[in-house]
Design a protein around this motif. Structure first.
Motif, PDB file in Angstrom:
ATOM      1  N   ARG A  79       1.525  -0.977   0.234  1.00  5.29           N
ATOM      2  CA  ARG A  79       0.007  -0.016   0.023  1.00  5.29           C
ATOM      3  C   ARG A  79       0.428   1.135  -0.150  1.00  5.29           C
ATOM      4  N   TYR A  80       0.802   2.131  -0.548  1.00  2.26           N
ATOM      5  CA  TYR A  80       1.420   3.759  -0.939  1.00  2.26           C
ATOM      6  C   TYR A  80       0.281   4.475  -0.370  1.00  2.26           C
ATOM      7  N   GLU A  81       0.803   5.689  -0.762  1.00  4.79           N
ATOM      8  CA  GLU A  81      -0.633   6.646  -0.208  1.00  4.79           C
ATOM      9  C   GLU A  81       0.236   8.255  -0.791  1.00  4.79           C
ATOM     10  N   PHE A  82       0.365   8.650  -1.907  1.00  3.63           N
ATOM     11  CA  PHE A  82       0.594   9.761  -2.381  1.00  3.63           C
ATOM     12  C   PHE A  82       0.040  11.182  -1.556  1.00  3.63           C
ATOM     13  N   TRP A  83       1.020  12.144  -1.386  1.00  2.58           N
ATOM     14  CA  TRP A  83       0.135  14.044  -0.459  1.00  2.58           C
ATOM     15  C   TRP A  83       0.937  14.465  -1.450  1.00  2.58           C
ATOM     16  N   VAL A  84       0.199  15.232  -2.035  1.00  7.83           N
ATOM     17  CA  VAL A  84       0.491  16.971  -2.380  1.00  7.83           C
ATOM     18  C   VAL A  84      -0.099  18.353  -1.507  1.00  7.83           C
ATOM     19  N   LEU A  85       0.760  18.555  -0.509  1.00 11.86           N
ATOM     20  CA  LEU A  85       0.282  20.485  -0.001  1.00 11.86           C
ATOM     21  C   LEU A  85       0.537  21.103  -0.218  1.00 11.86           C
ATOM     22  N   GLU A  86      -0.409  22.388  -0.123  1.00  5.29           N
ATOM     23  CA  GLU A  86      -0.252  23.481  -0.838  1.00  5.29           C
ATOM     24  C   GLU A  86      -1.372  24.465   0.259  1.00  5.29           C
ATOM     25  N   THR A  87      -0.796  25.328   0.407  1.00  6.72           N
ATOM     26  CA  THR A  87      -1.170  26.454   1.407  1.00  6.72           C
ATOM     27  C   THR A  87      -2.869  26.747   0.917  1.00  6.72           C
ATOM     28  N   ALA A  88      -3.856  26.944   2.283  1.00  4.78           N
ATOM     29  CA  ALA A  88      -5.330  27.060   1.975  1.00  4.78           C
ATOM     30  C   ALA A  88      -5.658  28.778   1.603  1.00  4.78           C
ATOM     31  N   ALA A  89      -4.482  28.808   1.612  1.00  7.72           N
ATOM     32  CA  ALA A  89      -5.327  30.846   1.193  1.00  7.72           C
ATOM     33  C   ALA A  89      -5.704  31.110   0.695  1.00  7.72           C
ATOM     34  N   PRO A  90      -5.171  30.857  -0.580  1.00 12.64           N
ATOM     35  CA  PRO A  90      -6.592  31.087  -1.764  1.00 12.64           C
ATOM     36  C   PRO A  90      -7.633  30.992  -2.081  1.00 12.64           C
ATOM     37  N   LEU A  91      -8.252  29.595  -1.398  1.00 13.13           N
ATOM     38  CA  LEU A  91      -8.878  28.647  -1.315  1.00 13.13           C
ATOM     39  C   LEU A  91      -9.745  29.648  -0.117  1.00 13.13           C
ATOM     40  N   ASN A  92      -9.141  29.848   0.884  1.00 13.46           N
ATOM     41  CA  ASN A  92      -9.955  30.434   2.078  1.00 13.46           C
ATOM     42  C   ASN A  92     -10.561  31.819   1.460  1.00 13.46           C
ATOM     43  N   GLN A  93      -9.716  32.466   0.971  1.00 13.72           N
ATOM     44  CA  GLN A  93     -10.075  33.678   0.071  1.00 13.72           C
ATOM     45  C   GLN A  93     -10.822  33.824  -0.872  1.00 13.72           C
ATOM     46  N   ILE A  94     -11.340  33.293  -1.744  1.00 12.19           N
ATOM     47  CA  ILE A  94     -12.235  32.554  -2.908  1.00 12.19           C
ATOM     48  C   ILE A  94     -13.626  32.238  -2.150  1.00 12.19           C
ATOM     49  N   ILE A  95     -13.795  31.677  -0.247  1.00 11.89           N
ATOM     50  CA  ILE A  95     -14.763  31.069   0.086  1.00 11.89           C
ATOM     51  C   ILE A  95     -14.838  32.823   1.029  1.00 11.89           C
ATOM     52  N   GLN A  96     -13.961  33.174   1.530  1.00 14.80           N
ATOM     53  CA  GLN A  96     -14.148  35.257   2.199  1.00 14.80           C
ATOM     54  C   GLN A  96     -15.064  35.577   0.465  1.00 14.80           C
ATOM     55  N   THR A  97     -14.214  35.676  -0.155  1.00 13.33           N
ATOM     56  CA  THR A  97     -15.141  37.082  -1.185  1.00 13.33           C
ATOM     57  C   THR A  97     -16.541  36.369  -2.456  1.00 13.33           C
ATOM     58  N   PHE A  98     -16.429  34.831  -1.891  1.00 13.46           N
ATOM     59  CA  PHE A  98     -18.324  34.154  -2.583  1.00 13.46           C
ATOM     60  C   PHE A  98     -19.036  35.213  -0.866  1.00 13.46           C
ATOM     61  N   ARG A  99     -18.458  34.591   0.076  1.00 18.41           N
ATOM     62  CA  ARG A  99     -19.800  34.880   1.232  1.00 18.41           C
ATOM     63  C   ARG A  99     -20.109  36.267   1.165  1.00 18.41           C
ATOM     64  N   GLN A 100     -18.778  36.937   0.814  1.00 18.86           N
ATOM     65  CA  GLN A 100     -19.235  38.271   1.065  1.00 18.86           C
ATOM     66  C   GLN A 100     -19.949  39.010   0.014  1.00 18.86           C
ATOM     67  N   GLN A 101     -19.709  38.530  -1.197  1.00 21.80           N
ATOM     68  CA  GLN A 101     -20.867  38.785  -2.122  1.00 21.80           C
ATOM     69  C   GLN A 101     -22.066  38.040  -2.427  1.00 21.80           C
ATOM     70  N   LEU A 102     -22.077  36.870  -2.049  1.00 19.28           N
ATOM     71  CA  LEU A 102     -23.895  36.805  -1.285  1.00 19.28           C
ATOM     72  C   LEU A 102     -24.337  37.462  -0.377  1.00 19.28           C
ATOM     73  N   TRP A 103     -23.615  37.795   0.677  1.00 19.99           N
ATOM     74  CA  TRP A 103     -24.637  38.844   1.861  1.00 19.99           C
ATOM     75  C   TRP A 103     -24.680  40.120   1.031  1.00 19.99           C
ATOM     76  N   GLY A 104     -23.432  40.749  -0.037  1.00 18.35           N
ATOM     77  CA  GLY A 104     -24.153  41.584  -0.249  1.00 18.35           C
ATOM     78  C   GLY A 104     -25.056  41.754  -1.180  1.00 18.35           C
ATOM     79  N   GLY A 105     -25.244  41.063  -1.700  1.00 20.98           N
ATOM     80  CA  GLY A 105     -26.251  40.530  -3.295  1.00 20.98           C
ATOM     81  C   GLY A 105     -27.875  40.221  -1.798  1.00 20.98           C
ATOM     82  N   LEU A 106     -27.763  39.465  -1.338  1.00 21.32           N
ATOM     83  CA  LEU A 106     -28.514  38.946  -0.311  1.00 21.32           C
ATOM     84  C   LEU A 106     -29.477  40.672   0.334  1.00 21.32           C
ATOM     85  N   ALA A 107     -28.095  41.089   0.336  1.00 28.43           N
ATOM     86  CA  ALA A 107     -29.105  43.097   1.513  1.00 28.43           C
ATOM     87  C   ALA A 107     -29.295  43.555  -0.168  1.00 28.43           C
TER      88      ALA A 107
END
Length: 318
Positions: free
Chosen positions: A15-43
């Motif tokens: 059994r072998y496992e291959f791991w690829v690691l990358e920082t989550a900052a861009p993803l979190n930034q995208i999620i944060q932007t989506f949430r801001q746009q969502l709440w702004g749109g709802l408002a």
């Protein structure tokens, strides 16, 4: 992370496992932007909906605002009834309000008219009372009784929605009414050199009218005769082939008469024959109002005496 099972040549699995690691900052930034746009749109959508609801409510309540403005103008006396066009849902309300306002104004006008008629009707009994001597207690009692009848009669007219005219079974004696009015007016105008010539009755002239109506009609006509006649007022009561079920009554005087073009105008309330005689132009309008309830009209012609002739065709009681 990705897992792999590797089978070796000898059949063993590894059994072998291959791991690829990358920082989550861009993803979190995208999620944060989506949430801001969502709440702004709802408002924004919420604000737009609130504005739309406000505009719809303002547009829907505009007829009520117009109704309130009209009622305010009615309260201040700027207009007498509701004006303008309203939605079909409010039209029954505005129609009923207008009917209520018309009824209230009509009632107020009836009270105003009744008070003027009352004051006018009381003038003759008061004039008679002023001429009485202390010993004339019987005549005083009769005039006070007449004044009481006048007050009751005019108040009844004021509270009645519409005059009902002749009622089955109504009977009154024209003989007695003319005699009573002749005595009262003779005392009221005793200082004037005028003669009231009443017919000698060869029978009972019975009318299908209320006695108070008869007294009001002939009281006003005879009083006008005393005011404008030079020396004589005559009354005649006849039957005519054209009116077999009626008494034809003519009241003539030798006064200045009434011009042909003014005969219709003087029957309206407030219209005067002239300004030399006291009065408010009420008497003849009262007469036409009372006679109208019986389907009778007042006709004005030239009198053989040189003045005016008032002709009435009154229903005779069987």
């Amino acid at each position: 992370r990705y897992a792999v099972l590797w089978e070796a040549a000898d059949g063993r699995e590894q059994r072998y496992e291959f791991w690829v690691l990358e920082t989550a900052a861009p993803l979190n930034q995208i999620i944060q932007t989506f949430r801001q746009q969502l709440w702004g749109g709802l408002a924004a959508v919420t604000l737009a909906l609130l504005i739309a609801l406000w505009l719809v409510a303002r547009w829907g309540l505009r007829p009520l605002h117009q109704l309130a403005q009209n009622l305010q103008k009615i309260r201040t006396g700027e207009q007498g009834r509701l004006q303008g066009r309203y939605p079909s849902e409010l039209q029954p309300l505005t129609d009923n309000l207008n009917r209520l306002l018309d009824a209230e104004q009509s009632q107020r006008e009836r009270y105003r008219t009744a008070m003027a008629d009352l004051a006018h009707s009381l003038k003759t009994p008061l004039a008679v009372i002023r001429t009485l001597e202390p010993a004339d207690s019987r005549e005083l009692h009769e005039q006070v009784h007449r004044m009481d009848q006048i007050v009751r009669y005019q108040l009844q007219r004021a509270v009645t929605e519409t005059r009902q005219g002749p009622v089955l079974g109504q009977r009154s004696s024209l003989n007695q009414s003319l005699d009573r009015l002749g005595r009262a007016l003779g005392k009221a105008f005793h200082h004037e050199d005028k003669v009231l010539d009443l017919p000698e009755p060869d029978q009972e002239w019975t009318l299908a009218m209320d006695v108070n109506d008869v007294l009001e009609v002939f009281g006003n006509l005879l009083e006008n005769g005393f005011k404008y006649a030079r020396s004589v007022i005559t009354v005649s009561v006849t039957r005519q082939p054209d009116f077999p079920d009626c008494w034809v009554v003519d009241i003539d005087d030798d006064g200045p008469g009434i011009d042909l073009e003014r005969r219709h105008a003087v029957l309206n309330r407030g219209q005067r024959l002239d300004t030399l005689q006291p009065g408010q132009g009420i008497g003849l309008s009262m007469v036409t109002d009372i006679l109208g309830s019986y389907g009778v009209s007042l006709r004005i012609d030239d009198s053989p005496l040189g003045g005016a002739r008032f002709r009435l065709v009154l229903p005779a009681a069987p």
